[in-house]
Design a protein around this motif. Sequence first.
Motif, PDB file in Angstrom:
ATOM      1  N   ARG A  21       0.819  -1.226   0.000  1.00  0.00           N
ATOM      2  CA  ARG A  21       0.000   0.000   0.000  1.00  0.00           C
ATOM      3  C   ARG A  21       0.843   1.263   0.000  1.00  0.00           C
ATOM      4  NH1 ARG A  21      -5.652  -1.324   1.951  1.00  0.00           N
ATOM      5  NH2 ARG A  21      -5.585  -3.582   2.067  1.00  0.00           N
ATOM      6  N   GLU A  22       1.973   1.230   0.722  1.00  0.00           N
ATOM      7  CA  GLU A  22       2.839   2.411   0.763  1.00  0.00           C
ATOM      8  C   GLU A  22       3.386   2.730  -0.634  1.00  0.00           C
ATOM      9  OE1 GLU A  22       3.112  -0.155   2.932  1.00  0.00           O
ATOM     10  OE2 GLU A  22       3.345   0.600   4.959  1.00  0.00           O
ATOM     11  N   CYS A  23       3.840   1.703  -1.353  1.00  0.00           N
ATOM     12  CA  CYS A  23       4.332   1.913  -2.722  1.00  0.00           C
ATOM     13  C   CYS A  23       3.195   2.342  -3.651  1.00  0.00           C
ATOM     14  CB  CYS A  23       4.977   0.635  -3.265  1.00  0.00           C
ATOM     15  SG  CYS A  23       6.628   0.308  -2.624  1.00  0.00           S
ATOM     16  N   ARG A  34       0.501   3.988  -2.987  1.00  0.00           N
ATOM     17  CA  ARG A  34       0.167   5.406  -2.745  1.00  0.00           C
ATOM     18  C   ARG A  34       1.140   6.341  -3.448  1.00  0.00           C
ATOM     19  NH1 ARG A  34      -1.288   3.954   2.626  1.00  0.00           N
ATOM     20  NH2 ARG A  34       0.788   4.485   3.367  1.00  0.00           N
ATOM     21  N   ARG A  35       2.396   5.931  -3.564  1.00  0.00           N
ATOM     22  CA  ARG A  35       3.429   6.774  -4.186  1.00  0.00           C
ATOM     23  C   ARG A  35       3.571   6.531  -5.692  1.00  0.00           C
ATOM     24  NH1 ARG A  35       5.200   5.424   0.964  1.00  0.00           N
ATOM     25  NH2 ARG A  35       6.008   7.154   2.182  1.00  0.00           N
ATOM     26  N   GLY A  36       2.862   5.518  -6.199  1.00  0.00           N
ATOM     27  CA  GLY A  36       2.971   5.197  -7.612  1.00  0.00           C
ATOM     28  C   GLY A  36       4.225   4.402  -7.949  1.00  0.00           C
ATOM     29  N   TRP A  37       4.834   3.762  -6.947  1.00  0.00           N
ATOM     30  CA  TRP A  37       6.050   2.981  -7.140  1.00  0.00           C
ATOM     31  C   TRP A  37       5.710   1.527  -7.427  1.00  0.00           C
ATOM     32  CZ3 TRP A  37       9.030   4.540  -2.062  1.00  0.00           C
ATOM     33  CH2 TRP A  37       9.364   5.888  -2.129  1.00  0.00           C
ATOM     34  N   TRP A  46       6.927  -2.528  -7.084  1.00  0.00           N
ATOM     35  CA  TRP A  46       7.668  -3.316  -6.100  1.00  0.00           C
ATOM     36  C   TRP A  46       8.093  -4.629  -6.716  1.00  0.00           C
ATOM     37  CZ3 TRP A  46       2.626  -1.828  -5.621  1.00  0.00           C
ATOM     38  CH2 TRP A  46       1.670  -2.808  -5.839  1.00  0.00           C
ATOM     39  N   ARG A  69      12.062  -0.429  -4.075  1.00  0.00           N
ATOM     40  CA  ARG A  69      12.461   0.939  -3.765  1.00  0.00           C
ATOM     41  C   ARG A  69      12.153   1.327  -2.313  1.00  0.00           C
ATOM     42  NH1 ARG A  69      10.323   6.084  -7.334  1.00  0.00           N
ATOM     43  NH2 ARG A  69      11.436   7.711  -6.195  1.00  0.00           N
ATOM     44  N   GLY A  70      11.001   0.919  -1.807  1.00  0.00           N
ATOM     45  CA  GLY A  70      10.587   1.347  -0.472  1.00  0.00           C
ATOM     46  C   GLY A  70      11.061   0.483   0.674  1.00  0.00           C
ATOM     47  N   HIS A  91       9.494  -1.582   2.409  1.00  0.00           N
ATOM     48  CA  HIS A  91       8.507  -1.318   3.457  1.00  0.00           C
ATOM     49  C   HIS A  91       8.314  -2.462   4.447  1.00  0.00           C
ATOM     50  CE1 HIS A  91       7.275   1.872   0.492  1.00  0.00           C
ATOM     51  NE2 HIS A  91       7.468   2.542   1.617  1.00  0.00           N
TER      52      HIS A  91
END
Length: 104
Positions: free
Chosen positions: A33-35, A37-40, A42, A61-62, A64
């Motif tokens: 979800r964190e990625c 939200r940022r459009g990244w 995984w 990248r994240g 998380h």
Amino acid sequence: MEGGTRRWTARGPRLRACRRDRSAPEAGEPLCRECARRGWAWVGLRLCLTCGHLGCCDSSRGAHATAHHESTGHPVARCLGTGCARPGRGWAWCHADEVYLWPR
């Protein structure tokens, strides 16, 4: 898997036991979800076996899933997805004991 609980066996260079809880809550949506939200994008996902949080792996990248461990202290995360051997039989990682865990 009975009652949402799965047992794991430690395997890795240190060959010591993981002392942490290894019960497995049900997974939610298969995304970080964190990625999202940022459009990244995984690479892989890790499911926290303490609370069910789904975060991306350290190759993403994240990173998380590791960030979740660092902020909560939840020690064990199971690999979800293509890099995890066979579906439903993948490994888990114990951050606290630094060992891989495999289903029995």
